[in-house]
Design a protein around this motif. Structure first.
Motif, PDB file in Angstrom:
ATOM      1  N   THR A 137      68.278  -9.891  57.899  1.00 48.84           N
ATOM      2  CA  THR A 137      69.422  -9.069  57.504  1.00 48.84           C
ATOM      3  C   THR A 137      68.959  -7.829  56.765  1.00 48.84           C
ATOM      4  N   LEU A 138      69.513  -6.694  57.164  1.00 49.06           N
ATOM      5  CA  LEU A 138      69.277  -5.419  56.500  1.00 49.06           C
ATOM      6  C   LEU A 138      70.470  -5.154  55.591  1.00 49.06           C
ATOM      7  N   PHE A 139      70.200  -4.691  54.368  1.00 51.29           N
ATOM      8  CA  PHE A 139      71.269  -4.399  53.419  1.00 51.29           C
ATOM      9  C   PHE A 139      71.321  -2.891  53.190  1.00 51.29           C
ATOM     10  N   ILE A 140      72.454  -2.297  53.570  1.00 50.02           N
ATOM     11  CA  ILE A 140      72.661  -0.868  53.351  1.00 50.02           C
ATOM     12  C   ILE A 140      73.818  -0.735  52.365  1.00 50.02           C
ATOM     13  N   LYS A 141      73.492  -0.234  51.172  1.00 53.23           N
ATOM     14  CA  LYS A 141      74.469  -0.127  50.074  1.00 53.23           C
ATOM     15  C   LYS A 141      75.148  -1.466  49.827  1.00 53.23           C
ATOM     16  N   GLY A 142      74.367  -2.534  49.905  1.00 53.31           N
ATOM     17  CA  GLY A 142      74.873  -3.873  49.633  1.00 53.31           C
ATOM     18  C   GLY A 142      75.576  -4.547  50.788  1.00 53.31           C
ATOM     19  N   VAL A 143      75.768  -3.840  51.878  1.00 53.42           N
ATOM     20  CA  VAL A 143      76.457  -4.407  53.045  1.00 53.42           C
ATOM     21  C   VAL A 143      75.417  -5.042  53.970  1.00 53.42           C
ATOM     22  N   PRO A 144      75.546  -6.356  54.250  1.00 54.71           N
ATOM     23  CA  PRO A 144      74.573  -7.022  55.123  1.00 54.71           C
ATOM     24  C   PRO A 144      74.815  -6.707  56.603  1.00 54.71           C
ATOM     25  N   ILE A 145      73.732  -6.371  57.288  1.00 57.87           N
ATOM     26  CA  ILE A 145      73.784  -6.085  58.720  1.00 57.87           C
ATOM     27  C   ILE A 145      72.680  -6.901  59.391  1.00 57.87           C
ATOM     28  N   GLY A 146      73.066  -7.808  60.271  1.00 58.39           N
ATOM     29  CA  GLY A 146      72.084  -8.614  60.991  1.00 58.39           C
ATOM     30  C   GLY A 146      71.289  -7.756  61.965  1.00 58.39           C
ATOM     31  N   ILE A 147      69.978  -7.890  61.939  1.00 57.66           N
ATOM     32  CA  ILE A 147      69.142  -7.104  62.853  1.00 57.66           C
ATOM     33  C   ILE A 147      68.359  -7.999  63.805  1.00 57.66           C
ATOM     34  N   ASN A 148      68.825  -9.219  63.959  1.00 56.13           N
ATOM     35  CA  ASN A 148      68.154 -10.188  64.815  1.00 56.13           C
ATOM     36  C   ASN A 148      67.949  -9.684  66.242  1.00 56.13           C
ATOM     37  N   ARG A 149      68.876  -8.901  66.727  1.00 58.58           N
ATOM     38  CA  ARG A 149      68.810  -8.442  68.120  1.00 58.58           C
ATOM     39  C   ARG A 149      68.525  -6.951  68.241  1.00 58.58           C
ATOM     40  N   LEU A 150      67.989  -6.375  67.202  1.00 60.06           N
ATOM     41  CA  LEU A 150      67.663  -4.949  67.209  1.00 60.06           C
ATOM     42  C   LEU A 150      66.241  -4.772  67.743  1.00 60.06           C
ATOM     43  N   ASN A 151      66.041  -5.226  68.969  1.00 58.98           N
ATOM     44  CA  ASN A 151      64.705  -5.158  69.542  1.00 58.98           C
ATOM     45  C   ASN A 151      64.479  -3.831  70.224  1.00 58.98           C
ATOM     46  N   PRO A 152      63.253  -3.382  70.262  1.00 58.41           N
ATOM     47  CA  PRO A 152      62.038  -4.031  69.796  1.00 58.41           C
ATOM     48  C   PRO A 152      61.722  -3.765  68.322  1.00 58.41           C
ATOM     49  N   VAL A 153      62.325  -2.766  67.725  1.00 61.63           N
ATOM     50  CA  VAL A 153      61.985  -2.404  66.345  1.00 61.63           C
ATOM     51  C   VAL A 153      62.354  -3.507  65.366  1.00 61.63           C
ATOM     52  N   GLY A 154      63.495  -4.158  65.598  1.00 60.86           N
ATOM     53  CA  GLY A 154      63.948  -5.210  64.685  1.00 60.86           C
ATOM     54  C   GLY A 154      62.938  -6.327  64.530  1.00 60.86           C
ATOM     55  N   ALA A 155      62.305  -6.710  65.629  1.00 59.01           N
ATOM     56  CA  ALA A 155      61.320  -7.794  65.564  1.00 59.01           C
ATOM     57  C   ALA A 155      60.137  -7.410  64.669  1.00 59.01           C
ATOM     58  N   LEU A 156      59.695  -6.155  64.772  1.00 58.40           N
ATOM     59  CA  LEU A 156      58.577  -5.704  63.933  1.00 58.40           C
ATOM     60  C   LEU A 156      58.989  -5.620  62.465  1.00 58.40           C
ATOM     61  N   LEU A 157      60.213  -5.130  62.190  1.00 58.99           N
ATOM     62  CA  LEU A 157      60.707  -5.076  60.812  1.00 58.99           C
ATOM     63  C   LEU A 157      60.815  -6.481  60.220  1.00 58.99           C
ATOM     64  N   ILE A 158      61.382  -7.403  60.999  1.00 62.18           N
ATOM     65  CA  ILE A 158      61.535  -8.785  60.530  1.00 62.18           C
ATOM     66  C   ILE A 158      60.165  -9.418  60.304  1.00 62.18           C
ATOM     67  N   PHE A 159      59.200  -9.122  61.166  1.00 62.77           N
ATOM     68  CA  PHE A 159      57.842  -9.645  60.993  1.00 62.77           C
ATOM     69  C   PHE A 159      57.261  -9.174  59.658  1.00 62.77           C
ATOM     70  N   GLY A 160      57.409  -7.889  59.366  1.00 62.98           N
ATOM     71  CA  GLY A 160      56.920  -7.359  58.090  1.00 62.98           C
ATOM     72  C   GLY A 160      57.619  -7.988  56.906  1.00 62.98           C
ATOM     73  N   ALA A 161      58.948  -8.134  56.991  1.00 61.90           N
ATOM     74  CA  ALA A 161      59.712  -8.747  55.900  1.00 61.90           C
ATOM     75  C   ALA A 161      59.301 -10.208  55.704  1.00 61.90           C
ATOM     76  N   THR A 162      59.077 -10.903  56.805  1.00 62.40           N
ATOM     77  CA  THR A 162      58.660 -12.306  56.715  1.00 62.40           C
ATOM     78  C   THR A 162      57.285 -12.419  56.053  1.00 62.40           C
ATOM     79  N   LEU A 163      56.368 -11.540  56.429  1.00 61.89           N
ATOM     80  CA  LEU A 163      55.044 -11.552  55.785  1.00 61.89           C
ATOM     81  C   LEU A 163      55.176 -11.324  54.287  1.00 61.89           C
ATOM     82  N   ALA A 164      56.052 -10.398  53.889  1.00 61.60           N
ATOM     83  CA  ALA A 164      56.253 -10.126  52.459  1.00 61.60           C
ATOM     84  C   ALA A 164      56.838 -11.336  51.751  1.00 61.60           C
ATOM     85  N   GLU A 165      57.801 -11.998  52.389  1.00 59.16           N
ATOM     86  CA  GLU A 165      58.404 -13.186  51.787  1.00 59.16           C
ATOM     87  C   GLU A 165      57.379 -14.308  51.638  1.00 59.16           C
TER      88      GLU A 165
END
Length: 186
Positions: A137-165
């Motif tokens: 989930t991406l939060f823009i001004k506190g509003v949650p936006i699911g990016i699960n299907r924002l491929n191909p960029v979403g997968a790379l962003l989620i990968f980076g976020a997962t590594l950070a977590e």
């Protein structure tokens, strides 16, 4: 020259344009392991599923080409890298751009702007979800936006976020060792 070129393109140009269009829409023919796996879909029901499998497989390969370290597992990246010249430059550029997107995902996660796949500990994962921080989930001004299907960029962003977590769940010594491996891999 340009008018003739545009009104009567060469067969080579048309073939290259079609190949690039298929590549960037993830509809190109499957190769390698995915081609062998798709043969299991060679039946009437499988024919309905095959386009979805092909797009998913091609999206995975697209992201793999752009993931530092893991890209060496992709035959096209290795082939282009070893060819040298412009092909090598393009392979490296894809890798650097992908690495930048992954780093951006990690930075966004560290700043509480993006969630990855979630913590390994089920209790922590449940707590994150209950606090309004579902996975991918991406939060823009506190509003949650699911990016699960924002491929191909979403997968790379989620990968980076997962590594950070996950880095918060790994000991500093292990992180230092992994960091050394990544830095010296190339």
């Amino acid at each position: 020259f340009m008018q003739k070129f545009l009104s009567d393109p060469t067969p080579t140009l048309e073939n290259e344009a079609a190949a690039m269009a298929n590549y960037y829409t993830f509809t190109n023919p499957l190769e390698g392991t995915f081609l062998h796996a798709s043969r299991a879909l060679d039946n009437p029901v499988g024919k309905m599923i095959e386009p979805f499998f092909r797009i998913g497989a091609n999206t995975f390969q697209f992201n793999l080409e752009r993931t530092p370290i893991l890209s060496v597992l992709h035959g096209k990246f290795r082939q282009d890298f070893l060819a040298g010249g412009a092909l090598r430059d393009r392979a490296l550029a894809k890798n650097m751009i992908g690495g930048s997107v992954i780093a951006g995902g990690a930075l966004m996660s560290a700043n509480q702007m993006l969630t990855g796949r979630g913590q390994l500990d089920p209790k922590l994962r449940k707590a994150d979800y209950e606090m309004g921080r579902p996975p991918a989930t991406l939060f823009i001004k506190g509003v949650p936006i699911g990016i699960n299907r924002l491929n191909p960029v979403g997968a790379l962003l989620i990968f980076g976020a997962t590594l950070a977590e996950l880095s918060g769940e790994v000991s500093p010594d292990t992180l230092n060792e992994l960091s050394y491996v990544v830095r010296t891999a190339f």
